[in-house]
Write a protein that holds these residues in place. Sequence first.
Motif, PDB file in Angstrom:
ATOM      1  N   LEU A 150      59.790 -61.611  34.348  1.00 60.47           N
ATOM      2  CA  LEU A 150      60.430 -60.284  34.317  1.00 60.47           C
ATOM      3  C   LEU A 150      59.533 -59.240  34.978  1.00 60.47           C
ATOM      4  O   LEU A 150      60.009 -58.405  35.748  1.00 60.47           O
ATOM      5  CB  LEU A 150      60.741 -59.878  32.868  1.00 60.47           C
ATOM      6  CG  LEU A 150      62.206 -60.009  32.473  1.00 60.47           C
ATOM      7  CD1 LEU A 150      62.642 -61.455  32.464  1.00 60.47           C
ATOM      8  CD2 LEU A 150      62.472 -59.366  31.122  1.00 60.47           C
ATOM      9  N   ALA A 151      58.234 -59.315  34.653  1.00 56.29           N
ATOM     10  CA  ALA A 151      57.300 -58.363  35.264  1.00 56.29           C
ATOM     11  C   ALA A 151      57.243 -58.588  36.773  1.00 56.29           C
ATOM     12  O   ALA A 151      57.220 -57.631  37.553  1.00 56.29           O
ATOM     13  CB  ALA A 151      55.915 -58.525  34.635  1.00 56.29           C
ATOM     14  N   TRP A 152      57.253 -59.850  37.190  1.00 52.55           N
ATOM     15  CA  TRP A 152      57.189 -60.163  38.627  1.00 52.55           C
ATOM     16  C   TRP A 152      58.437 -59.652  39.333  1.00 52.55           C
ATOM     17  O   TRP A 152      58.363 -59.086  40.427  1.00 52.55           O
ATOM     18  CB  TRP A 152      57.032 -61.676  38.816  1.00 52.55           C
ATOM     19  CG  TRP A 152      56.724 -62.049  40.232  1.00 52.55           C
ATOM     20  CD1 TRP A 152      55.503 -62.047  40.834  1.00 52.55           C
ATOM     21  CD2 TRP A 152      57.656 -62.460  41.236  1.00 52.55           C
ATOM     22  NE1 TRP A 152      55.613 -62.429  42.145  1.00 52.55           N
ATOM     23  CE2 TRP A 152      56.932 -62.690  42.420  1.00 52.55           C
ATOM     24  CE3 TRP A 152      59.039 -62.655  41.251  1.00 52.55           C
ATOM     25  CZ2 TRP A 152      57.529 -63.105  43.602  1.00 52.55           C
ATOM     26  CZ3 TRP A 152      59.646 -63.070  42.432  1.00 52.55           C
ATOM     27  CH2 TRP A 152      58.892 -63.290  43.591  1.00 52.55           C
ATOM     28  N   GLU A 207      58.354 -47.104  32.675  1.00 57.65           N
ATOM     29  CA  GLU A 207      59.545 -47.862  33.087  1.00 57.65           C
ATOM     30  C   GLU A 207      59.384 -49.369  32.873  1.00 57.65           C
ATOM     31  O   GLU A 207      60.284 -50.034  32.355  1.00 57.65           O
ATOM     32  CB  GLU A 207      59.759 -47.581  34.575  1.00 57.65           C
ATOM     33  CG  GLU A 207      61.137 -47.754  35.101  1.00 57.65           C
ATOM     34  CD  GLU A 207      61.154 -47.340  36.560  1.00 57.65           C
ATOM     35  OE1 GLU A 207      61.845 -46.362  36.860  1.00 57.65           O
ATOM     36  OE2 GLU A 207      60.477 -47.981  37.395  1.00 57.65           O
ATOM     37  N   LEU A 208      58.235 -49.905  33.255  1.00 56.25           N
ATOM     38  CA  LEU A 208      58.000 -51.349  33.128  1.00 56.25           C
ATOM     39  C   LEU A 208      57.998 -51.768  31.660  1.00 56.25           C
ATOM     40  O   LEU A 208      58.544 -52.820  31.289  1.00 56.25           O
ATOM     41  CB  LEU A 208      56.673 -51.722  33.805  1.00 56.25           C
ATOM     42  CG  LEU A 208      56.231 -53.179  33.695  1.00 56.25           C
ATOM     43  CD1 LEU A 208      57.295 -54.138  34.204  1.00 56.25           C
ATOM     44  CD2 LEU A 208      54.935 -53.400  34.491  1.00 56.25           C
ATOM     45  N   PHE A 209      57.390 -50.934  30.809  1.00 54.42           N
ATOM     46  CA  PHE A 209      57.372 -51.216  29.372  1.00 54.42           C
ATOM     47  C   PHE A 209      58.802 -51.303  28.839  1.00 54.42           C
ATOM     48  O   PHE A 209      59.147 -52.203  28.071  1.00 54.42           O
ATOM     49  CB  PHE A 209      56.601 -50.098  28.650  1.00 54.42           C
ATOM     50  CG  PHE A 209      56.635 -50.207  27.157  1.00 54.42           C
ATOM     51  CD1 PHE A 209      55.749 -51.031  26.486  1.00 54.42           C
ATOM     52  CD2 PHE A 209      57.563 -49.476  26.411  1.00 54.42           C
ATOM     53  CE1 PHE A 209      55.780 -51.134  25.097  1.00 54.42           C
ATOM     54  CE2 PHE A 209      57.596 -49.580  25.026  1.00 54.42           C
ATOM     55  CZ  PHE A 209      56.705 -50.406  24.375  1.00 54.42           C
ATOM     56  N   LEU A 210      59.647 -50.379  29.282  1.00 51.46           N
ATOM     57  CA  LEU A 210      61.026 -50.374  28.798  1.00 51.46           C
ATOM     58  C   LEU A 210      61.823 -51.559  29.353  1.00 51.46           C
ATOM     59  O   LEU A 210      62.647 -52.142  28.650  1.00 51.46           O
ATOM     60  CB  LEU A 210      61.711 -49.054  29.178  1.00 51.46           C
ATOM     61  CG  LEU A 210      61.172 -47.828  28.440  1.00 51.46           C
ATOM     62  CD1 LEU A 210      61.788 -46.551  28.988  1.00 51.46           C
ATOM     63  CD2 LEU A 210      61.440 -47.925  26.941  1.00 51.46           C
ATOM     64  N   VAL A 211      61.562 -51.899  30.626  1.00 50.24           N
ATOM     65  CA  VAL A 211      62.266 -53.047  31.220  1.00 50.24           C
ATOM     66  C   VAL A 211      61.930 -54.316  30.440  1.00 50.24           C
ATOM     67  O   VAL A 211      62.818 -55.097  30.079  1.00 50.24           O
ATOM     68  CB  VAL A 211      61.899 -53.202  32.713  1.00 50.24           C
ATOM     69  CG1 VAL A 211      62.318 -54.557  33.252  1.00 50.24           C
ATOM     70  CG2 VAL A 211      62.562 -52.093  33.529  1.00 50.24           C
ATOM     71  N   ARG A 230      56.374 -57.455  41.232  1.00 49.06           N
ATOM     72  CA  ARG A 230      55.456 -58.488  41.740  1.00 49.06           C
ATOM     73  C   ARG A 230      54.087 -58.454  41.021  1.00 49.06           C
ATOM     74  O   ARG A 230      54.005 -58.114  39.873  1.00 49.06           O
ATOM     75  CB  ARG A 230      55.284 -58.359  43.264  1.00 49.06           C
ATOM     76  CG  ARG A 230      56.602 -58.326  44.040  1.00 49.06           C
ATOM     77  CD  ARG A 230      57.316 -59.640  43.962  1.00 49.06           C
ATOM     78  NE  ARG A 230      58.503 -59.703  44.789  1.00 49.06           N
ATOM     79  CZ  ARG A 230      59.755 -59.675  44.330  1.00 49.06           C
ATOM     80  NH1 ARG A 230      59.983 -59.584  43.041  1.00 49.06           N
ATOM     81  NH2 ARG A 230      60.793 -59.762  45.151  1.00 49.06           N
ATOM     82  N   GLY A 231      53.014 -58.788  41.762  1.00 51.70           N
ATOM     83  CA  GLY A 231      51.679 -58.945  41.158  1.00 51.70           C
ATOM     84  C   GLY A 231      51.176 -57.723  40.402  1.00 51.70           C
ATOM     85  O   GLY A 231      50.725 -57.851  39.244  1.00 51.70           O
ATOM     86  N   PRO A 232      51.240 -56.525  41.019  1.00 54.08           N
ATOM     87  CA  PRO A 232      50.729 -55.340  40.301  1.00 54.08           C
ATOM     88  C   PRO A 232      51.440 -55.112  38.956  1.00 54.08           C
ATOM     89  O   PRO A 232      50.821 -54.680  37.984  1.00 54.08           O
ATOM     90  CB  PRO A 232      51.030 -54.188  41.278  1.00 54.08           C
ATOM     91  CG  PRO A 232      51.088 -54.839  42.624  1.00 54.08           C
ATOM     92  CD  PRO A 232      51.628 -56.216  42.412  1.00 54.08           C
ATOM     93  N   ALA A 233      52.719 -55.428  38.911  1.00 50.23           N
ATOM     94  CA  ALA A 233      53.460 -55.241  37.652  1.00 50.23           C
ATOM     95  C   ALA A 233      52.975 -56.235  36.598  1.00 50.23           C
ATOM     96  O   ALA A 233      52.843 -55.887  35.417  1.00 50.23           O
ATOM     97  CB  ALA A 233      54.959 -55.430  37.895  1.00 50.23           C
ATOM     98  N   ILE A 234      52.711 -57.471  37.040  1.00 42.98           N
ATOM     99  CA  ILE A 234      52.193 -58.464  36.080  1.00 42.98           C
ATOM    100  C   ILE A 234      50.855 -57.985  35.528  1.00 42.98           C
ATOM    101  O   ILE A 234      50.601 -58.058  34.329  1.00 42.98           O
ATOM    102  CB  ILE A 234      52.065 -59.858  36.745  1.00 42.98           C
ATOM    103  CG1 ILE A 234      53.461 -60.423  37.038  1.00 42.98           C
ATOM    104  CG2 ILE A 234      51.276 -60.814  35.855  1.00 42.98           C
ATOM    105  CD1 ILE A 234      53.476 -61.810  37.647  1.00 42.98           C
ATOM    106  N   ARG A 235      49.997 -57.466  36.430  1.00 46.16           N
ATOM    107  CA  ARG A 235      48.673 -57.002  35.972  1.00 46.16           C
ATOM    108  C   ARG A 235      48.818 -55.859  34.962  1.00 46.16           C
ATOM    109  O   ARG A 235      48.147 -55.814  33.938  1.00 46.16           O
ATOM    110  CB  ARG A 235      47.828 -56.558  37.174  1.00 46.16           C
ATOM    111  CG  ARG A 235      47.151 -57.721  37.883  1.00 46.16           C
ATOM    112  CD  ARG A 235      46.079 -57.225  38.849  1.00 46.16           C
ATOM    113  NE  ARG A 235      46.644 -56.474  39.975  1.00 46.16           N
ATOM    114  CZ  ARG A 235      47.196 -57.042  41.049  1.00 46.16           C
ATOM    115  NH1 ARG A 235      47.248 -58.357  41.143  1.00 46.16           N
ATOM    116  NH2 ARG A 235      47.686 -56.307  42.023  1.00 46.16           N
TER     117      ARG A 235
END
Lengths: 71, 545
Positions: B204-206, B107-111, B210-215
């Motif tokens: 965008l990742a944040w 999901e995060l990759f697509l976002v 938040r932090g885990p998504a950025i990592r």
Amino acid sequence: MTWITNLPLLLYLVAIPLISMGTTAGQAGLTWIGFLCILCASLITPGLRLRENVREKSATTQFDHPDGDTK
Amino acid sequence: MQTNLPVDFLHWFLAIFPMILLLVLLVFYRWKAAEAGALGVLCTLLTAALAFQTPFNDLAVAAAKGAWDSVYILYVIWPAMILYLLGKASGAFDALGKEIVHFSKNELFLVLGFGWVFASFFQGISGFGTPVAVAAPILVALGVRPVYAVAMTLIGHAWANMFGTLAVSWIAASQVVDLQDPVTTAVQTAFLLAVVNLAGGLMLAWLYGRGPAIRHALPMIVVIAVIQGGGQIMLAGVSPVLSNFVPGTVALLVLYPLSKWSRYQNPIPADLTDRPAMEGNSDLFSAENKGADAPIMSLSMAMFPYVLLAAIAIPMLTITPLTNLSSAFSFGLPFPQVETGYGVLRGAEAAYSPLRPFNHPGFFLLITAAITFAVFSSKGYFDEWARRVEVPKFGSELVSAAVPTSMAVVSYLIMSRVLDHSGQTSVLAFGIQTFTPPLVFAFFANGIGIFGAFMTSSNTASNVLFSPLQSTIAGLENLPQSSIIAAQSAGGAIGNAIAPANAVLGTSTTGIVGKEGEILRLTLPWTLAIAVITGVLTVVLVSLT
């Protein structure tokens, strides 16, 4: 969108050669026509907006009932 | 040049009054850019004639020069709009979105793929709000909350505004300012925008988690930022016209190998539970599961127009014999010398700002659009897509989209030229110079660009309105013009993230009209933070140049 909303853009563009020819050849008439095109174009667009505002306002007040209810 | 311009508060106020009028009409009365711009032209002509002793001939020449300057930009806007509408009417964008979803279950990759890479790619080829209009609804379909979807696309594509749409904002800046060192200006602008680009990806990742998504997203963000931001820096000095389009396209293509990496192939890690941007399930995933609405064309066919555009533009701009041949024909109009009562003199021009119609981004876009139309027609995509969805008439959609944008551009350019010819730009600059030390001005230079884009929702309009002022102040303050114009241009790009008209475009295409304030609450902190960072970097650039 009607023809009049597109007209200002045409007027701005038509003014370019008129003013160029008028000012370089010293033909004040052409320059005036070109400048009038710029003025008209600059008046039409805000004029349309103001007319729309007036229409919206009158449409709102037309349905206002004296005691505050609307029909 | 010796002038006797009156530099006092009254004249300074009268010189800035047209800008204040624009601000009031655009921000407080919510007028459209074209409407406010047209009234701005009248106001500028009046102040020039009544307070700055500008004779009739001078006003006419300045207005005509401004309108002529706009022809350069309209020649990009209309063909870019045609190409965009061809993609829309053939179902190519639908296919592009659906095919990219097949790449990954992450999901995060697509976002990030849609909100940042895809939106930036769109800014590279089309602009004028289309990245928000196209990418935000796809994010909503992926399960992103609409307010977040709009905010993400606004932030994600902001960096690409300056050199996007085949560098239309760069062309605009070059039209209104005589750049002393175009290469350094372009490279410094690209450098500042690379920082904006990286900050956009991180934000965008944040916003997503938040932090885990950025990592989790960091390797992808670094790869994409190097391609987009770094690529733009490398190309800006060589060919500003291609400096956004090429890295934007490469970044889009790089999504494919990235999606094959297990990190981004598989669903997001289990510990990524706090995802404030997300709601519900993805429509696109479920549509895929049901097998409904198969894309009308393959991914390669959907990308065909943009690969073709690159294939046409790159040789035309880089192979010297081709460049010389296509530049051979040019035309410009003559204008006489004009002078105001205060001694502001503008020399005669035998051919003012000559246009080379066959070596212009607009020409490349037109050729691409013509070939795309022929290919897509022969494949029957237009008919097939019209059977699936209601497609508006091409001509009326083109006119209703391009005329307001064109009107805004023409009116702002006329304003800019009249301000310059009447000496109002110089009076404004003298006033600012009196009260602002050089480095303080350098720090706030991008703020003027942001303000311009906030008012007009356009990097191009911001540059047209404020580049001459910034350039004049740079000269007075003895600051390098290249760094100050770079700051103005970067500011113009950043300001798109908080531009009300862009937000409205997003809210109207995602069904959340009226929630512009909530979007601004997400984009404003990022805008302020990046304004401070680019302000500091401008001071560094000024010190080094």
